[in-house]
Design an enzyme around this catalytic site. Sequence first.
Site, short mmCIF file in Angstrom:
data_model
loop_
_atom_site.label_atom_id
_atom_site.label_comp_id
_atom_site.label_asym_id
_atom_site.label_seq_id
_atom_site.Cartn_x
_atom_site.Cartn_y
_atom_site.Cartn_z
N ASN A 43 0.88 -1.18 0.00
CA ASN A 43 0.00 0.00 0.00
C ASN A 43 0.91 1.23 0.00
OD1 ASN A 43 -1.80 2.04 0.49
ND2 ASN A 43 -2.26 1.46 2.60
N GLU A 45 -6.69 5.35 7.66
CA GLU A 45 -6.41 6.74 7.31
C GLU A 45 -7.61 7.38 6.62
OE1 GLU A 45 -2.75 5.92 5.25
OE2 GLU A 45 -1.79 5.49 7.16
N GLU A 102 -5.48 -4.19 10.75
CA GLU A 102 -4.45 -3.15 10.89
C GLU A 102 -4.69 -2.37 12.17
OE1 GLU A 102 -2.47 -2.24 6.90
OE2 GLU A 102 -4.09 -0.81 7.16
N GLY A 115 2.61 2.77 10.61
CA GLY A 115 3.60 3.83 10.40
C GLY A 115 4.32 4.24 11.67
N SER A 148 3.43 -1.64 10.30
CA SER A 148 4.88 -1.73 10.50
C SER A 148 5.45 -3.12 10.20
CB SER A 148 5.27 -1.27 11.91
OG SER A 148 4.89 0.08 12.10
N LYS A 202 0.16 4.30 -0.43
CA LYS A 202 -0.44 5.55 0.08
C LYS A 202 -0.14 6.68 -0.91
CE LYS A 202 -0.03 3.54 4.60
NZ LYS A 202 0.05 3.69 6.04
N HIS A 245 -9.51 1.76 4.83
CA HIS A 245 -8.23 1.96 5.53
C HIS A 245 -8.43 2.97 6.66
CE1 HIS A 245 -4.11 3.07 6.39
NE2 HIS A 245 -3.76 1.94 5.80
P1 PGA Z 1 2.91 0.71 7.50
O1 PGA Z 1 1.43 0.91 6.85
O2 PGA Z 1 3.42 -0.62 6.97
O3 PGA Z 1 3.72 1.87 7.01
O4 PGA Z 1 2.74 0.67 8.97
C1 PGA Z 1 0.56 -0.16 6.71
C2 PGA Z 1 -0.76 0.32 6.18
O5 PGA Z 1 -1.25 1.37 6.61
O6 PGA Z 1 -1.37 -0.34 5.31
#
Ligand code: PGA
Length: 249
Positions: free
Chosen positions: A9, A97, A164, A170, A209, A11, A95
């Site tokens: 992903n 976000e 998640e 992140g 992460s 983003k 997601h």
């Molecule tokens: P990350 O993001 O691996 O940077 O923690 C994962 C995600 O939000 O899909």
Amino acid sequence: MRKPFIAANWKMNKTVGETMGFLSEFVPAVRDVSDVEVVLAPPFTSLAAAAEKIKDSNIILSAQNVFYEEKGAYTGEISPLMLVDAGCKFVIVGHSERRQYFGETDEIVNRKIKAAKKNGLGIIMCVGESLEEREGQKTFSVIQRELEKGLDGIDPLDLVIAYEPIWAIGTGKTATPEQAQEVHAYIRERLRILYGNRADELCIIYGGSVTPDNVDLLMACEDVDGALVGGASLKGESFTRIVKFRKVQ
Ligand code: PGA
């Protein structure tokens, strides 16, 4: 047996040129991978060019978001039909976000999934609790609500659930394999209520992460069937290592 499903992903990262540069290395690097579904979700602007570049490869294209209407006066939105037209086979929906910054509710997630499925897209549906919810012992109730409302009236064909935990996204703070397994087993239990034995065929992937250093132990968990990878998917070498995770018992 569920085939591992590992998705990048990106983003809001990478221009078309950067996407092409990544794929020039990544396509040959994973050409020999046949026992894992390798999925890439670049930004909308890179989809068409990426689709062309991966057309004879084993990489599956996904979008990161979709709107639930087919067409019309919705400035800035992208319909499921447009994603299919651009070469997508999957789309990420719900997601955290998007839920957090763009006000996506469970009802919107449900409408998006319905519209995407109607157009033949596979779904990567994200669920997960915040730190506050985890500390307040609300992890399971949050996930139960997200699954029940988000999947209302949805059949399980080409459905992937991504767990998640928001506190792990992140932050460099990955869930431990035990924490991930506990929630994945719970998700499978809820899916069994919705879909009966078909729940055993559905991939439940972990995101938050994931790195080359922790992927092997996460993938060793019984109900962890793959990963949704943000930061560590932006470099070809690192995402290749994740796709080529090693089986540990
Ligand atoms: P990350 O993001 O691996 O940077 O923690 C994962 C995600 O939000 O899909």
